[in-house]
Design a protein around this motif. Structure first.
Motif, PDB file in Angstrom:
ATOM      1  N   LEU A  89       0.531  -1.485  -0.266  1.00  0.00           N
ATOM      2  CA  LEU A  89       0.100  -0.318   0.561  1.00  0.00           C
ATOM      3  C   LEU A  89       0.521   1.091  -0.106  1.00  0.00           C
ATOM      4  O   LEU A  89       0.448   2.482  -0.154  1.00  0.00           O
ATOM      5  CB  LEU A  89      -1.210  -0.051   1.516  1.00  0.00           C
ATOM      6  CG  LEU A  89      -2.145  -1.142   0.996  1.00  0.00           C
ATOM      7  CD1 LEU A  89      -2.803  -1.015   2.503  1.00  0.00           C
ATOM      8  CD2 LEU A  89      -2.902  -0.985  -0.101  1.00  0.00           C
ATOM      9  N   LYS A  90       2.330   1.295   0.375  1.00  0.00           N
ATOM     10  CA  LYS A  90       3.222   1.994   0.550  1.00  0.00           C
ATOM     11  C   LYS A  90       2.721   3.028  -1.074  1.00  0.00           C
ATOM     12  O   LYS A  90       3.636   4.349  -1.056  1.00  0.00           O
ATOM     13  CB  LYS A  90       4.080   2.074   0.958  1.00  0.00           C
ATOM     14  CG  LYS A  90       4.317   1.925   2.343  1.00  0.00           C
ATOM     15  CD  LYS A  90       5.750   0.967   2.717  1.00  0.00           C
ATOM     16  CE  LYS A  90       5.906   0.433   4.302  1.00  0.00           C
ATOM     17  NZ  LYS A  90       7.066   0.910   4.294  1.00  0.00           N
ATOM     18  N   SER A  91       3.302   2.061  -2.201  1.00  0.00           N
ATOM     19  CA  SER A  91       3.529   2.361  -3.621  1.00  0.00           C
ATOM     20  C   SER A  91       1.394   3.080  -4.076  1.00  0.00           C
ATOM     21  O   SER A  91       1.883   2.862  -5.431  1.00  0.00           O
ATOM     22  CB  SER A  91       3.656   1.305  -4.844  1.00  0.00           C
ATOM     23  OG  SER A  91       2.840   0.352  -4.363  1.00  0.00           O
ATOM     24  N   LEU A  97      -8.263   7.137   1.849  1.00  0.00           N
ATOM     25  CA  LEU A  97      -8.696   6.406   2.313  1.00  0.00           C
ATOM     26  C   LEU A  97      -7.864   6.220   3.700  1.00  0.00           C
ATOM     27  O   LEU A  97      -6.890   6.778   3.729  1.00  0.00           O
ATOM     28  CB  LEU A  97      -8.877   5.291   1.469  1.00  0.00           C
ATOM     29  CG  LEU A  97      -9.089   3.885   2.539  1.00  0.00           C
ATOM     30  CD1 LEU A  97     -10.460   3.812   3.122  1.00  0.00           C
ATOM     31  CD2 LEU A  97      -8.528   2.443   1.231  1.00  0.00           C
ATOM     32  N   ASP A  98      -7.902   6.462   5.254  1.00  0.00           N
ATOM     33  CA  ASP A  98      -7.166   5.689   6.066  1.00  0.00           C
ATOM     34  C   ASP A  98      -7.057   4.463   6.317  1.00  0.00           C
ATOM     35  O   ASP A  98      -8.343   3.871   6.965  1.00  0.00           O
ATOM     36  CB  ASP A  98      -7.896   6.830   7.210  1.00  0.00           C
ATOM     37  CG  ASP A  98      -6.510   6.461   8.463  1.00  0.00           C
ATOM     38  OD1 ASP A  98      -5.371   6.733   8.241  1.00  0.00           O
ATOM     39  OD2 ASP A  98      -6.833   6.267   9.545  1.00  0.00           O
ATOM     40  N   VAL A  99      -5.989   4.174   6.185  1.00  0.00           N
ATOM     41  CA  VAL A  99      -5.684   2.710   6.595  1.00  0.00           C
ATOM     42  C   VAL A  99      -4.370   2.574   7.885  1.00  0.00           C
ATOM     43  O   VAL A  99      -3.737   2.792   7.861  1.00  0.00           O
ATOM     44  CB  VAL A  99      -4.895   1.605   4.843  1.00  0.00           C
ATOM     45  CG1 VAL A  99      -4.489   0.399   5.383  1.00  0.00           C
ATOM     46  CG2 VAL A  99      -6.152   1.882   4.348  1.00  0.00           C
ATOM     47  N   ASN A 100      -4.949   1.519   8.468  1.00  0.00           N
ATOM     48  CA  ASN A 100      -3.947   1.027   9.512  1.00  0.00           C
ATOM     49  C   ASN A 100      -4.212  -0.159   9.931  1.00  0.00           C
ATOM     50  O   ASN A 100      -4.253  -1.166   9.350  1.00  0.00           O
ATOM     51  CB  ASN A 100      -5.194   1.670  11.116  1.00  0.00           C
ATOM     52  CG  ASN A 100      -5.255   3.414  10.897  1.00  0.00           C
ATOM     53  OD1 ASN A 100      -4.058   4.448  10.797  1.00  0.00           O
ATOM     54  ND2 ASN A 100      -6.133   3.921  11.173  1.00  0.00           N
ATOM     55  N   HIS A 101      -2.677  -0.765  10.415  1.00  0.00           N
ATOM     56  CA  HIS A 101      -2.876  -1.970  10.923  1.00  0.00           C
ATOM     57  C   HIS A 101      -4.190  -2.889  11.117  1.00  0.00           C
ATOM     58  O   HIS A 101      -3.777  -1.585  12.385  1.00  0.00           O
ATOM     59  CB  HIS A 101      -1.472  -2.076  11.934  1.00  0.00           C
ATOM     60  CG  HIS A 101      -0.270  -3.048  12.473  1.00  0.00           C
ATOM     61  ND1 HIS A 101      -0.014  -4.428  11.275  1.00  0.00           N
ATOM     62  CD2 HIS A 101      -1.293  -4.201  13.624  1.00  0.00           C
ATOM     63  CE1 HIS A 101       0.115  -5.584  12.020  1.00  0.00           C
ATOM     64  NE2 HIS A 101      -0.250  -5.285  13.509  1.00  0.00           N
ATOM     65  N   GLY A 102      -3.722  -3.865  10.808  1.00  0.00           N
ATOM     66  CA  GLY A 102      -4.806  -4.748  11.374  1.00  0.00           C
ATOM     67  C   GLY A 102      -6.453  -4.593  10.530  1.00  0.00           C
ATOM     68  O   GLY A 102      -7.267  -4.884  11.173  1.00  0.00           O
ATOM     69  N   ASP A 103      -6.388  -3.635   9.831  1.00  0.00           N
ATOM     70  CA  ASP A 103      -7.471  -3.120   8.776  1.00  0.00           C
ATOM     71  C   ASP A 103      -8.302  -4.925   7.833  1.00  0.00           C
ATOM     72  O   ASP A 103      -7.031  -5.157   7.373  1.00  0.00           O
ATOM     73  CB  ASP A 103      -7.645  -2.074   8.451  1.00  0.00           C
ATOM     74  CG  ASP A 103      -7.598  -0.663   8.409  1.00  0.00           C
ATOM     75  OD1 ASP A 103      -7.621  -0.339  10.455  1.00  0.00           O
ATOM     76  OD2 ASP A 103      -7.824   0.144   8.441  1.00  0.00           O
ATOM     77  N   ASP A 117     -13.108  -3.594  -0.535  1.00  0.00           N
ATOM     78  CA  ASP A 117     -13.870  -3.338   0.619  1.00  0.00           C
ATOM     79  C   ASP A 117     -13.618  -2.631   2.003  1.00  0.00           C
ATOM     80  O   ASP A 117     -13.302  -4.090   2.526  1.00  0.00           O
ATOM     81  CB  ASP A 117     -15.199  -3.056   0.062  1.00  0.00           C
ATOM     82  CG  ASP A 117     -15.789  -2.518  -1.253  1.00  0.00           C
ATOM     83  OD1 ASP A 117     -16.111  -1.721  -1.282  1.00  0.00           O
ATOM     84  OD2 ASP A 117     -16.307  -3.891  -1.680  1.00  0.00           O
ATOM     85  N   LYS A 118     -12.837  -1.811   2.836  1.00  0.00           N
ATOM     86  CA  LYS A 118     -12.734  -1.451   3.715  1.00  0.00           C
ATOM     87  C   LYS A 118     -13.436  -1.739   4.404  1.00  0.00           C
ATOM     88  O   LYS A 118     -15.046  -0.741   4.428  1.00  0.00           O
ATOM     89  CB  LYS A 118     -11.717  -0.070   4.158  1.00  0.00           C
ATOM     90  CG  LYS A 118     -11.294  -0.545   5.228  1.00  0.00           C
ATOM     91  CD  LYS A 118     -10.982   0.566   5.652  1.00  0.00           C
ATOM     92  CE  LYS A 118     -10.058   1.099   7.373  1.00  0.00           C
ATOM     93  NZ  LYS A 118     -10.016   2.655   7.246  1.00  0.00           N
TER      94      LYS A 118
END
Length: 119
Positions: A89-91, A97-103, A117-118
């Protein structure tokens, strides 16, 4: 790899490279991209193509730029032999969209596209 083995008659085998300066030079002059060169030269990975290109540049004492040779694979993910698709997801530009560890995400296929889909 992209090498053939030849028997010397003494029980020892010599590994022979598929490097062909004339064919590689023709590919460069025809302004082929890296994927086209891989097919024409019959080699399987970009690292071998990079080595061959460096060797040709040394022989010709010239610099050659090949489109797509140094493309980062993280922006173009591929399915591996285990049928796994890994996306960094870094690239990827995620916009708002806010993405965090464990999503967690649900995966769906829509008209040949993979949709995440989150949850």
């Amino acid at each position: 790899m992209a090498k053939d083995k030849k028997d010397t008659g003494e029980g020892k085998k010599i590994i022979e490279s598929k490097y062909d300066a004339t064919l590689l030079r023709d590919c460069v002059q025809q302004d082929m991209n890296a994927d086209e060169m891989l097919k024409v030269l019959g080699i399987k990975n970009r690292q071998t193509l990079k080595r061959y290109l460096l060797r040709l540049m040394h022989e010709d004492r010239a610099y050659y730029e090949i489109k797509g040779l140094h493309a980062r694979n993280s922006s173009r993910p591929r399915v591996n032999a285990k049928m796994e698709l890994r996306i960094s997801l870094k690239s990827v530009d995620l916009g708002d969209l806010d993405v965090n560890h464990g999503d967690e995400f649900s995966v769906a296929v829509d008209n040949g596209r993979i949709v995440l889909d989150k949850l």
